[in-house]
Structure formats: structure tokens, C-alpha cells
Enzyme design. Structure first.
Site, PDB file in Angstrom:
ATOM      1  N   HIS A  29       0.841  -1.195   0.000  1.00 31.30           N
ATOM      2  CA  HIS A  29       0.000   0.000   0.000  1.00 31.30           C
ATOM      3  C   HIS A  29       0.875   1.244   0.000  1.00 31.30           C
ATOM      4  O   HIS A  29       1.824   1.344   0.778  1.00 31.30           O
ATOM      5  CB  HIS A  29      -0.905  -0.002   1.232  1.00 31.30           C
ATOM      6  CG  HIS A  29      -1.909   1.109   1.257  1.00 31.30           C
ATOM      7  ND1 HIS A  29      -2.752   1.372   0.206  1.00 31.30           N
ATOM      8  CD2 HIS A  29      -2.187   2.047   2.216  1.00 31.30           C
ATOM      9  CE1 HIS A  29      -3.532   2.408   0.519  1.00 31.30           C
ATOM     10  NE2 HIS A  29      -3.197   2.835   1.726  1.00 31.30           N
ATOM     11  N   ASN A  58      -3.326   9.018   4.166  1.00 27.71           N
ATOM     12  CA  ASN A  58      -3.846   7.884   3.410  1.00 27.71           C
ATOM     13  C   ASN A  58      -4.785   8.400   2.323  1.00 27.71           C
ATOM     14  O   ASN A  58      -5.035   9.601   2.212  1.00 27.71           O
ATOM     15  CB  ASN A  58      -4.565   6.914   4.353  1.00 27.71           C
ATOM     16  CG  ASN A  58      -4.655   5.510   3.797  1.00 27.71           C
ATOM     17  OD1 ASN A  58      -4.281   5.244   2.659  1.00 27.71           O
ATOM     18  ND2 ASN A  58      -5.168   4.591   4.594  1.00 27.71           N
TER      19      ASN A  58
END
Length: 333
Positions: free
Chosen positions: A276, A300
Site C-alpha cells: 500500500h 492515506n
């Protein structure tokens, strides 16, 4: 087709014959489903409810243990509550390491002093939190985040850049729609292309479509890009001296999926299992400076409802926790 595939995976992960549901959670389930606009067919609802209940009870247990001092962060139910961890990782991450030419290496030995606290949001380097949706495109959001910061540093203007431009135009030899990609390849594309469109002119949709880039809508350029040595000390110096930095982490765990607040430390996190891409926008301490309370401030791309309004504090100076320093990079503009 994607929904059918994930339902098949779900049936393999859960005893689909007749999952036993907890009627005491009816109210919470219905409130959660309404809040997030969830609708299922009859067969799928029992399976999704079973997944949600398992996640709900896991979160509840973790938070009780937090109150007992066993953890430094809390978890909460969120929009991902009806996803198994396998589904979540496949749909919501998006970092895939690929071959790249030799690049410049950050010379961290040139910087002897760095501040104890950094938060580039306070200086205008960081755009609002974005949302990649159910698309493994985190690499694109990480790349635009560091490029947005460097363009602000150069021009004094903070302009949100287009992730969709990257998804649509980079070519199947580099990435494949929502199946993952690599930030350095994104920087290489912008360099070769001579620019990257603004988010306003080329808004985010998700799965790649026909390339619609027009040079007159470009708001960024890249001359080259830099790899940071895979040490936390080097990353700290880069964050302090350069600005927001693109990194990759291991986000494979339930604890990451349902992170709420506090300093994230997951014993099962790996330094090399990176899946990620995110953006380091600072670092600091919670409370007084001491061992165990330092963190990386990380942006994020799952919207503001996840974590701390879209951010997470990942444990810093804990042997490169979750691999946060393993593959760090930024563009030169």
C-alpha cells in the site's frame, strides 16, 4: 464481474451453509448499513452480516485490550466493515513494485540537524485527503501527493493533481487500471509526458479509461526523482528537508483496516511485504519525548472517515515498522 468474484472468495472464507448471526447486534448492523448505503441480495446479506459481526467483535476486543494498556491505538468500525481482510487488501491497497531505471539517491549525510517535529500540512504543502474508492490505486495518490508538495515548494501554489490522468495514460506495460502500480513509474510518466493534469480538469473516476490528457491543463512537471536509502534516519531527514515523501507500507492487517487513532504498532507488520502506497507528511511525538511514543504522520487515500480524518500515526524508530522507510521516494521539479 468483480462483485461475483469477491462473493465467491467470501463463500470460501466463511461457512456459507448457514452463518449464525447475533440478534443483539441488529440495531448496530442496520445503523451501519444505512450510514454507508449498503444494499445486498438475500444470499449475500447473511454472508456480509457474518463478516461484519466478526469484524465488530474483533474491534470491540481490541479496544478493551487498549483500555488495559495492551495497545497504543484504537480501532473503529468503518465503511470496510463488511469486507474480509483478503478482500480489503485486494481492493483497497495498490502498491506493486516494478523495475525502474537507476535514479538519484538522497544524500542524507549532508544533513546533520533535523527538527524534532515536522508537519507539512501546517505550511500549506498538503492537499485535502482524497478517496481512491474500491480501486487499488494508492500508488497514484501517493505520487500526486509528493508532487503536489514539491510544486507548492517551487511555485507557492497548492494545486490538486489528477490521479485519473495516471491511471488512464500510463499504459498497460506499467500498470493496469485498479491492479496496482509504482510511484517512480508515475514520476517517470510525468517527466516523459511533459506534465500532469489538474484534478479539476481530469477528475478521479477509478478504473482506467481512454487517455484524455491535454497539455494546457497541466499544473506539474518532473525533471527527475530520488530514492531515499531504506533507513528511518534517512527518511526523517528527507521529510524534514524536502517535504512530503511517497512511501509504501504493509497494510495487510485487520488493525490497519479499522485503525482509528493513536500510534499504530502491529507486531505482524513486515518490513518487506509492501502492498500500500501512502504519503509521509511529518513526524513527531505523542506527549513528552520518550522511547515508544514517536510516530510518522501519514496521509492515506481512503477518505476522511478512515483513521484520524484520513491520517494515521505509524510507530517511528521501531526498526522500520511496516517497512515505511524501505521504498521512499520523491520527485525533483
Amino acid at each position: 464481474m468483480i462483485a461475483v468474484l469477491f462473493l465467491a472468495i467470501l463463500c470460501l472464507e466463511i461457512d456459507s451453509t448457514a452463518p449464525t448471526l447475533d440478534p443483539s447486534l441488529d440495531v448496530q448492523w442496520n445503523e451501519w448499513r444505512t450510514k454507508h448505503g449498503k444494499a445486498y441480495n438475500v444470499n449475500e446479506e447473511r454472508l456480509r452480516r457474518a463478516v461484519w459481526e466478526k469484524n465488530f467483535k474483533m474491534i470491540e476486543l481490541h479496544n478493551w485490550e487498549y483500555l488495559e494498556g495492551k495497545h497504543d491505538f484504537t480501532m473503529t468500525m468503518n465503511a470496510f466493515g463488511d469486507l474480509t481482510n483478503t478482500e480489503f487488501v485486494k481492493m483497497m491497497t495498490g502498491f506493486r513494485r516494478q523495475k525502474i531505471k537507476r535514479m538519484h539517491v538522497f544524500q542524507d549525510h549532508q544533513f546533520l540537524y533535523v527538527p524534532k517535529y515536522v508537519d507539512w500540512r501546517m505550511l500549506g504543502y498538503v492537499t485535502p485527503v482524497k478517496n481512491q474508492g474500491y480501486c487499488a490505486s494508492s500508488w497514484a495518490f501517493s505520487a500526486t501527493g509528493s508532487l503536489e508538495g514539491q510544486m507548492f515548494k517551487k511555485t507557492g501554489r497548492l494545486v490538486p493533481l489528477s490521479e485519473q490522468n495516471l491511471l488512464d495514460c500510463m499504459g498497460s506495460n506499467v500498470t493496469h487500471d485498479c491492479s496496482g502500480g509504482f510511484m517512480q513509474n508515475a514520476f517517470q510518466y510525468v517527466k516523459d509526458n511533459g506534465g500532469l493534469a489538474t484534478e479539476e480538469s481530469y477528475p478521479y473516476i477509478g478504473p482506467g479509461r481512454k487517455c484524455r490528457y491535454h497539455a494546457e491543463n497541466s499544473a506539474a512537471n518532473v525533471r527527475d526523482f530520488v530514492q531515499i536509502p531504506g533507513r528511518e534516519e534517512a527518511l526523517m531527514k528527507a521529510v524534514a528537508k524536502v517535504g512530503p515523501i511517497s512511501v509504501a507500507v504493509d497494510a495487510s492487517h485487520d488493525s490497519f483496516q479499522f485503525y482509528d487513532s493513536g500510534i499504530y504498532y502491529e507486531p505482524q507488520c513486515k518490513r518487506v511485504h509492501l502492498n500500500h502506497a501512502v504519503l509521509v507528511v511529518g513526524y513527531g511525538f505523542e506527549g513528552e519525548e520518550s522511547d515508544g511514543n514517536s510516530y510518522w504522520l501519514v496521509k492515506n487515500s481512503w477518505g476522511e472517515e478512515w483513521g484520524m480524518k484520513g491520517y494515521i500515526k505509524i510507530a517511528k524508530d521501531w526498526n522500520n515498522h511496516c517497512g515505511i522507510a524501505t521504498l521512499a521516494t520523491y520527485p525533483i521539479v
